[in-house]
Design an enzyme around this catalytic site. Structure first.
Site, PDB file in Angstrom:
ATOM      1  CB  CYS A 110      -0.977  -0.028   1.168  1.00 28.04           C
ATOM      2  SG  CYS A 110      -2.344   1.142   0.990  1.00 28.04           S
ATOM      3  CG  HIS A 214      -3.428  -3.458   3.219  1.00 32.93           C
ATOM      4  ND1 HIS A 214      -2.413  -3.152   4.101  1.00 32.93           N
ATOM      5  CD2 HIS A 214      -3.899  -2.268   2.773  1.00 32.93           C
ATOM      6  CE1 HIS A 214      -2.278  -1.836   4.197  1.00 32.93           C
ATOM      7  NE2 HIS A 214      -3.165  -1.278   3.396  1.00 32.93           N
ATOM      8  CD  GLU A 216      -1.214  -6.361   5.135  1.00 36.80           C
ATOM      9  OE1 GLU A 216      -1.759  -5.321   5.545  1.00 36.80           O
ATOM     10  OE2 GLU A 216      -0.804  -6.496   3.967  1.00 36.80           O
TER      11      GLU A 216
END
Length: 242
Positions: A110, A214, A216
Site C-alpha cells: 500500500c 493489503h 497480509e
C-alpha cells in the site's frame, strides 16, 4: 539454518495525550511468522538510524499508513491530502534505496509501494476520488480481510508466476496511488480504472515488488496471497558460505 529476520516498518499511533508510539497492524507480523520468518518492527527515527537497523534484518516490508509528503516528489499539497510524517517518509526512502542498492528483498505494501516509487523518482496521485472521479471505490467499506475488486496482472511478471493467474481479487484501503511511475519500476498490475496496483523492479533482483492492496490481511484465507509471502520469505533466506 536460522529463520530469516523480516523488518517491518511502522506507522504512528496516539492512544491518548500520554501514550503515543509506533504501530503495525498484527496481520503483518502474523503472516511473516506463519511463513517461516521472524518479524521485527522497525521504528522511524532518522534515515541514518534506519540504515543502522538494516544489517539486523534479511528483508524488509514497507508497511501501510499515512500519506506521503508531496514535497518529496515536487508537488504542493492537495486539499484532500491526509496526515503525513516527514520523518517516516525520509527513513523509509533511505531503506528502499539501500535495499535496492544492496539487493535486500523488499515488499512494499500500500503506502510502501508508493514510497518505493517516490524513492526512485516517481510521483503520486494525492487523492483518487477527486483527481480521478470516474475511478472505482478504492477505500472499501467492508473489513480489510475481505476482497473488493479485481486486478489484471501482466503475464510476463513475477507476480503472475506467484499467483498463477492474470486476474486476482484484492482488498483496497487507500486514497493515494502511483501516478508517474519511476523509470526503474515496471507496472505489472492495474485495476479496471487504470490505477497502478503493482510494480516490480525493472532490473534483476532477489525480490523487489510493490503492491497497492493489503495481502497480509487476505493471506490467512487466500492461498494466492499467502504464496506472495512464501516467495518473499524464501528469497530472504541467506545461503551459508562454506
Amino acid at each position: 539454518m536460522r529463520k530469516p529476520v523480516i523488518g517491518i516498518t511502522s506507522a504512528y499511533v496516539k492512544h491518548n495525550e500520554n501514550m503515543e508510539g509506533v504501530y503495525v497492524h498484527h496481520d503483518y507480523h502474523k503472516v511473516v511468522a506463519a511463513n517461516g520468518g521472524i518479524p521485527i518492527i522497525l521504528p522511524y527515527i532518522s534515515p541514518e538510524m534506519a540504515l543502522d537497523m538494516l544489517p539486523l534484518v534479511d528483508a524488509v516490508i514497507l508497511s501501510g499508513g499515512e500519506d506521503v509528503n508531496p514535497d518529496l516528489y515536487g508537488q504542493e499539497p492537495h486539499r484532500n491530502l491526509g496526515p503525513t510524517i516527514l520523518e517516516r517518509d525520509l527513513a523509509e526512502i533511505a531503506i528502499a534505496r539501500y535495499a535496492i542498492e544492496h539487493d535486500i528483498p523488499l515488499l512494499g505494501i500500500c503506502r510502501g509501494s508508493q514510497i518505493l516509487n517516490v524513492a526512485l523518482g516517481g510521483t503520486l496521485i494525492q487523492d483518487i476520488p477527486s483527481q480521478m472521479p470516474e475511478s472505482i471505490q478504492h477505500g472499501q467499506k467492508i473489513a480489510r480481510n475481505k476482497d473488493s475488486h479485481w486486478i489484471s496482472v501482466s503475464p510476463d511478471s513475477r507476480l503472475f508466476q506467484i499467483f498463477g493467474t492474470g486476474r486476482v481479487r484484492v482488498n483496497s484501503i487507500h486514497h493515494q496511488a502511483l501516478d508517474i511511475v519511476a523509470d526503474d519500476l515496471s507496472v505489472v498490475a492495474r485495476s479496471a480504472d487504470g490505477i497502478v496496483e503493482a510494480v516490480e523492479y525493472a532490473k534483476p533482483s532477489r525480490f523487489t515488488i510493490g503492491v497497492q492492496w493489503h495481502p497480509e490481511s487476505l493471506a490467512p484465507t487466500d492461498e494466492a496471497m499467502n504464496r506472495l509471502f512464501k516467495e518473499f520469505i524464501a528469497c530472504s533466506v541467506k545461503v551459508p558460505v562454506f
